[in-house]
Design a protein around this motif. Structure first.
Motif, PDB file in Angstrom:
ATOM      1  N   ALA A  72       0.827  -1.218   0.000  1.00 16.47           N
ATOM      2  CA  ALA A  72       0.000   0.000   0.000  1.00 16.47           C
ATOM      3  C   ALA A  72       0.854   1.258   0.000  1.00 16.47           C
ATOM      4  O   ALA A  72       0.433   2.305  -0.494  1.00 16.47           O
ATOM      5  N   ARG A  73       2.062   1.165   0.519  1.00 15.60           N
ATOM      6  CA  ARG A  73       3.003   2.298   0.514  1.00 15.60           C
ATOM      7  C   ARG A  73       3.654   2.492  -0.855  1.00 15.60           C
ATOM      8  O   ARG A  73       4.418   3.425  -1.045  1.00 15.60           O
ATOM      9  N   GLY A  74       3.412   1.557  -1.751  1.00 12.85           N
ATOM     10  CA  GLY A  74       4.046   1.649  -3.058  1.00 12.85           C
ATOM     11  C   GLY A  74       5.372   0.914  -3.138  1.00 12.85           C
ATOM     12  O   GLY A  74       6.120   1.077  -4.107  1.00 12.85           O
ATOM     13  N   VAL A  75       5.662   0.105  -2.120  1.00 14.10           N
ATOM     14  CA  VAL A  75       6.902  -0.680  -2.121  1.00 14.10           C
ATOM     15  C   VAL A  75       6.736  -1.884  -3.056  1.00 14.10           C
ATOM     16  O   VAL A  75       5.674  -2.516  -3.098  1.00 14.10           O
ATOM     17  N   ARG A  76       7.776  -2.181  -3.797  1.00 12.47           N
ATOM     18  CA  ARG A  76       7.810  -3.410  -4.602  1.00 12.47           C
ATOM     19  C   ARG A  76       8.240  -4.540  -3.674  1.00 12.47           C
ATOM     20  O   ARG A  76       9.356  -4.549  -3.161  1.00 12.47           O
ATOM     21  N   VAL A  77       7.333  -5.467  -3.429  1.00 13.40           N
ATOM     22  CA  VAL A  77       7.591  -6.555  -2.486  1.00 13.40           C
ATOM     23  C   VAL A  77       7.905  -7.829  -3.270  1.00 13.40           C
ATOM     24  O   VAL A  77       7.107  -8.282  -4.087  1.00 13.40           O
ATOM     25  N   LEU A  78       9.090  -8.392  -3.016  1.00 17.26           N
ATOM     26  CA  LEU A  78       9.488  -9.642  -3.653  1.00 17.26           C
ATOM     27  C   LEU A  78       9.224 -10.793  -2.681  1.00 17.26           C
ATOM     28  O   LEU A  78       9.542 -10.683  -1.492  1.00 17.26           O
ATOM     29  N   LEU A  79       8.669 -11.878  -3.204  1.00 16.38           N
ATOM     30  CA  LEU A  79       8.409 -13.060  -2.375  1.00 16.38           C
ATOM     31  C   LEU A  79       9.120 -14.269  -2.962  1.00 16.38           C
ATOM     32  O   LEU A  79       9.246 -14.398  -4.189  1.00 16.38           O
ATOM     33  N   PRO A  80       9.574 -15.184  -2.108  1.00 21.78           N
ATOM     34  CA  PRO A  80      10.366 -16.314  -2.590  1.00 21.78           C
ATOM     35  C   PRO A  80       9.546 -17.429  -3.214  1.00 21.78           C
ATOM     36  O   PRO A  80       8.385 -17.652  -2.858  1.00 21.78           O
ATOM     37  N   VAL A  81      10.181 -18.126  -4.124  1.00 20.46           N
ATOM     38  CA  VAL A  81       9.656 -19.338  -4.748  1.00 20.46           C
ATOM     39  C   VAL A  81      10.718 -20.416  -4.523  1.00 20.46           C
ATOM     40  O   VAL A  81      11.864 -20.259  -4.974  1.00 20.46           O
ATOM     41  N   LEU A  82      10.362 -21.463  -3.808  1.00 22.84           N
ATOM     42  CA  LEU A  82      11.338 -22.501  -3.482  1.00 22.84           C
ATOM     43  C   LEU A  82      11.651 -23.357  -4.705  1.00 22.84           C
ATOM     44  O   LEU A  82      10.751 -23.883  -5.358  1.00 22.84           O
ATOM     45  N   LEU A  83      12.935 -23.490  -5.000  1.00 28.85           N
ATOM     46  CA  LEU A  83      13.391 -24.309  -6.128  1.00 28.85           C
ATOM     47  C   LEU A  83      13.725 -25.724  -5.643  1.00 28.85           C
ATOM     48  O   LEU A  83      13.921 -25.943  -4.441  1.00 28.85           O
ATOM     49  N   PRO A  84      13.791 -26.688  -6.544  1.00 29.99           N
ATOM     50  CA  PRO A  84      14.046 -28.078  -6.140  1.00 29.99           C
ATOM     51  C   PRO A  84      15.330 -28.273  -5.334  1.00 29.99           C
ATOM     52  O   PRO A  84      15.415 -29.178  -4.502  1.00 29.99           O
ATOM     53  N   ASP A  85      16.339 -27.419  -5.561  1.00 33.44           N
ATOM     54  CA  ASP A  85      17.600 -27.577  -4.823  1.00 33.44           C
ATOM     55  C   ASP A  85      17.630 -26.742  -3.542  1.00 33.44           C
ATOM     56  O   ASP A  85      18.691 -26.544  -2.942  1.00 33.44           O
ATOM     57  N   ASN A  86      16.449 -26.230  -3.120  1.00 33.60           N
ATOM     58  CA  ASN A  86      16.311 -25.403  -1.910  1.00 33.60           C
ATOM     59  C   ASN A  86      16.785 -23.964  -2.087  1.00 33.60           C
ATOM     60  O   ASN A  86      16.777 -23.191  -1.130  1.00 33.60           O
ATOM     61  N   ASP A  87      17.241 -23.591  -3.276  1.00 37.84           N
ATOM     62  CA  ASP A  87      17.542 -22.180  -3.529  1.00 37.84           C
ATOM     63  C   ASP A  87      16.208 -21.449  -3.717  1.00 37.84           C
ATOM     64  O   ASP A  87      15.140 -22.073  -3.794  1.00 37.84           O
ATOM     65  N   VAL A 102       1.571 -24.125  -2.883  1.00 40.22           N
ATOM     66  CA  VAL A 102       2.429 -25.083  -3.575  1.00 40.22           C
ATOM     67  C   VAL A 102       2.962 -26.063  -2.531  1.00 40.22           C
ATOM     68  O   VAL A 102       3.504 -25.647  -1.500  1.00 40.22           O
ATOM     69  N   ARG A 103       2.788 -27.361  -2.808  1.00 39.23           N
ATOM     70  CA  ARG A 103       3.312 -28.361  -1.866  1.00 39.23           C
ATOM     71  C   ARG A 103       4.629 -28.913  -2.398  1.00 39.23           C
ATOM     72  O   ARG A 103       4.684 -29.463  -3.482  1.00 39.23           O
ATOM     73  N   HIS A 104       5.681 -28.707  -1.623  1.00 37.77           N
ATOM     74  CA  HIS A 104       6.996 -29.220  -1.985  1.00 37.77           C
ATOM     75  C   HIS A 104       7.230 -30.524  -1.234  1.00 37.77           C
ATOM     76  O   HIS A 104       6.770 -30.695  -0.112  1.00 37.77           O
ATOM     77  N   ALA A 105       7.950 -31.417  -1.829  1.00 39.51           N
ATOM     78  CA  ALA A 105       8.189 -32.733  -1.222  1.00 39.51           C
ATOM     79  C   ALA A 105       8.746 -32.592   0.191  1.00 39.51           C
ATOM     80  O   ALA A 105       9.722 -31.871   0.414  1.00 39.51           O
ATOM     81  N   GLY A 106       8.099 -33.264   1.119  1.00 38.26           N
ATOM     82  CA  GLY A 106       8.596 -33.288   2.488  1.00 38.26           C
ATOM     83  C   GLY A 106       8.382 -32.009   3.264  1.00 38.26           C
ATOM     84  O   GLY A 106       8.901 -31.852   4.362  1.00 38.26           O
ATOM     85  N   ARG A 107       7.604 -31.071   2.740  1.00 40.46           N
ATOM     86  CA  ARG A 107       7.371 -29.801   3.434  1.00 40.46           C
ATOM     87  C   ARG A 107       5.880 -29.495   3.490  1.00 40.46           C
ATOM     88  O   ARG A 107       5.106 -30.025   2.710  1.00 40.46           O
ATOM     89  N   MET A 108       5.521 -28.597   4.393  1.00 38.29           N
ATOM     90  CA  MET A 108       4.136 -28.134   4.388  1.00 38.29           C
ATOM     91  C   MET A 108       3.928 -27.258   3.153  1.00 38.29           C
ATOM     92  O   MET A 108       4.894 -26.777   2.547  1.00 38.29           O
ATOM     93  N   ALA A 109       2.663 -27.085   2.778  1.00 39.18           N
ATOM     94  CA  ALA A 109       2.366 -26.258   1.607  1.00 39.18           C
ATOM     95  C   ALA A 109       2.813 -24.820   1.875  1.00 39.18           C
ATOM     96  O   ALA A 109       2.604 -24.280   2.956  1.00 39.18           O
ATOM     97  N   LEU A 110       3.455 -24.221   0.874  1.00 43.98           N
ATOM     98  CA  LEU A 110       3.889 -22.835   0.968  1.00 43.98           C
ATOM     99  C   LEU A 110       3.019 -21.979   0.066  1.00 43.98           C
ATOM    100  O   LEU A 110       2.520 -22.457  -0.954  1.00 43.98           O
ATOM    101  N   LEU A 111       2.852 -20.717   0.441  1.00 51.84           N
ATOM    102  CA  LEU A 111       2.168 -19.771  -0.438  1.00 51.84           C
ATOM    103  C   LEU A 111       3.235 -19.012  -1.217  1.00 51.84           C
ATOM    104  O   LEU A 111       4.127 -18.393  -0.630  1.00 51.84           O
ATOM    105  N   GLU A 112       3.140 -19.087  -2.541  1.00 48.88           N
ATOM    106  CA  GLU A 112       4.143 -18.469  -3.397  1.00 48.88           C
ATOM    107  C   GLU A 112       3.466 -17.544  -4.401  1.00 48.88           C
ATOM    108  O   GLU A 112       2.292 -17.736  -4.736  1.00 48.88           O
ATOM    109  N   PRO A 113       4.195 -16.543  -4.893  1.00 53.72           N
ATOM    110  CA  PRO A 113       3.594 -15.602  -5.841  1.00 53.72           C
ATOM    111  C   PRO A 113       3.362 -16.250  -7.202  1.00 53.72           C
ATOM    112  O   PRO A 113       4.226 -16.964  -7.712  1.00 53.72           O
ATOM    113  N   ALA A 114       2.174 -16.016  -7.742  1.00 54.08           N
ATOM    114  CA  ALA A 114       1.916 -16.437  -9.121  1.00 54.08           C
ATOM    115  C   ALA A 114       2.586 -15.413 -10.042  1.00 54.08           C
ATOM    116  O   ALA A 114       3.041 -14.361  -9.600  1.00 54.08           O
ATOM    117  N   GLY A 115       2.674 -15.736 -11.304  1.00 52.49           N
ATOM    118  CA  GLY A 115       3.211 -14.747 -12.237  1.00 52.49           C
ATOM    119  C   GLY A 115       4.687 -14.946 -12.520  1.00 52.49           C
ATOM    120  O   GLY A 115       5.270 -15.997 -12.253  1.00 52.49           O
TER     121      GLY A 115
END
Length: 206
Positions: A72-87, A102-115
């Motif tokens: 709302a302040r106009g900040v560009r907010v970046l959110l992570p997307v977990l890659l298969p190698d944990n990067d 998104v459900r990754h193997a062995g982890r709880m479901a994460l919320l990740e940005p679409a797009g």
């Protein structure tokens, strides 16, 4: 020595996660509202154009209100997307409806940005990086969950010569006397908890 430090970390992680599991949804909501208020007062976020953050899950200190307030302040907010190698790859937050489970193997479901995916290097553009964690000590040493994703992020920032404000979001009880550190650990500049902000010595003079 390193094996001893790792064992100490694992013991500390288990104890802290056990406390988080005991929190009620009400506890988590109350803490999230207080945490957002404290974080939004940070000078490091006041002038930030781009902030790398994350979507809290489970009993983690809640970030939803903070993400929306930054946007709302106009900040560009970046959110992570977990890659298969944990990067981590990154995408831009475009509001609650832009998140997908998104459900990754062995982890709880994460919320990740679409797009669009911006690539792992996108984090180097951030003026501030909000880090998840389980604890921090008086030196600013952060205890993560042990997956190594944010160790890679911090190493990437170092290689790029980037120097964003590093801020960990925690509950009050998670500011502890000692987190076992390793030579590669990069201390955070501040910890935000529902009751306030704790700042740490920054050799870079921030």
């Amino acid at each position: 020595m390193e094996h001893g430090a790792e064992r100490h970390k694992q013991t500390l992680r288990r104890a802290l996660l056990e406390v988080r599991r005991g929190l009620t949804p009400h506890d988590v909501r109350e803490a999230a509202a207080a945490l957002a208020g404290r974080a939004l007062e940070l000078p490091e976020l006041a002038g930030a154009r781009t902030v790398a953050a994350y979507v809290s899950v489970g009993g983690e200190p809640g970030t939803a209100a903070l993400l929306d307030a930054l946007r709302a302040r106009g900040v560009r907010v970046l959110l992570p997307v977990l890659l298969p190698d944990n990067d981590l790859d990154w995408g831009v937050y475009a509001g609650p409806d832009s998140l997908v489970g998104v459900r990754h193997a062995g982890r709880m479901a994460l919320l990740e940005p679409a797009g669009e995916r911006l690539g792992p290097e996108a984090v180097t553009e951030a003026d501030a990086v909000l880090l998840p964690g389980l604890a921090v000590d008086g030196r600013g040493t952060r205890l993560g969950r042990g997956g190594g994703s944010y160790d890679r992020v911090l190493a990437r920032l170092e290689r790029a010569g980037a120097d964003p404000a590093l801020v960990v979001l925690l509950y009050d009880t998670e500011v502890v006397a000692d987190v076992p550190g390793e030579p590669h650990d990069r201390p955070v500049h501040a910890a935000v908890t529902p009751s306030g902000v704790r700042r740490f010595h920054d050799p870079g003079g921030r």
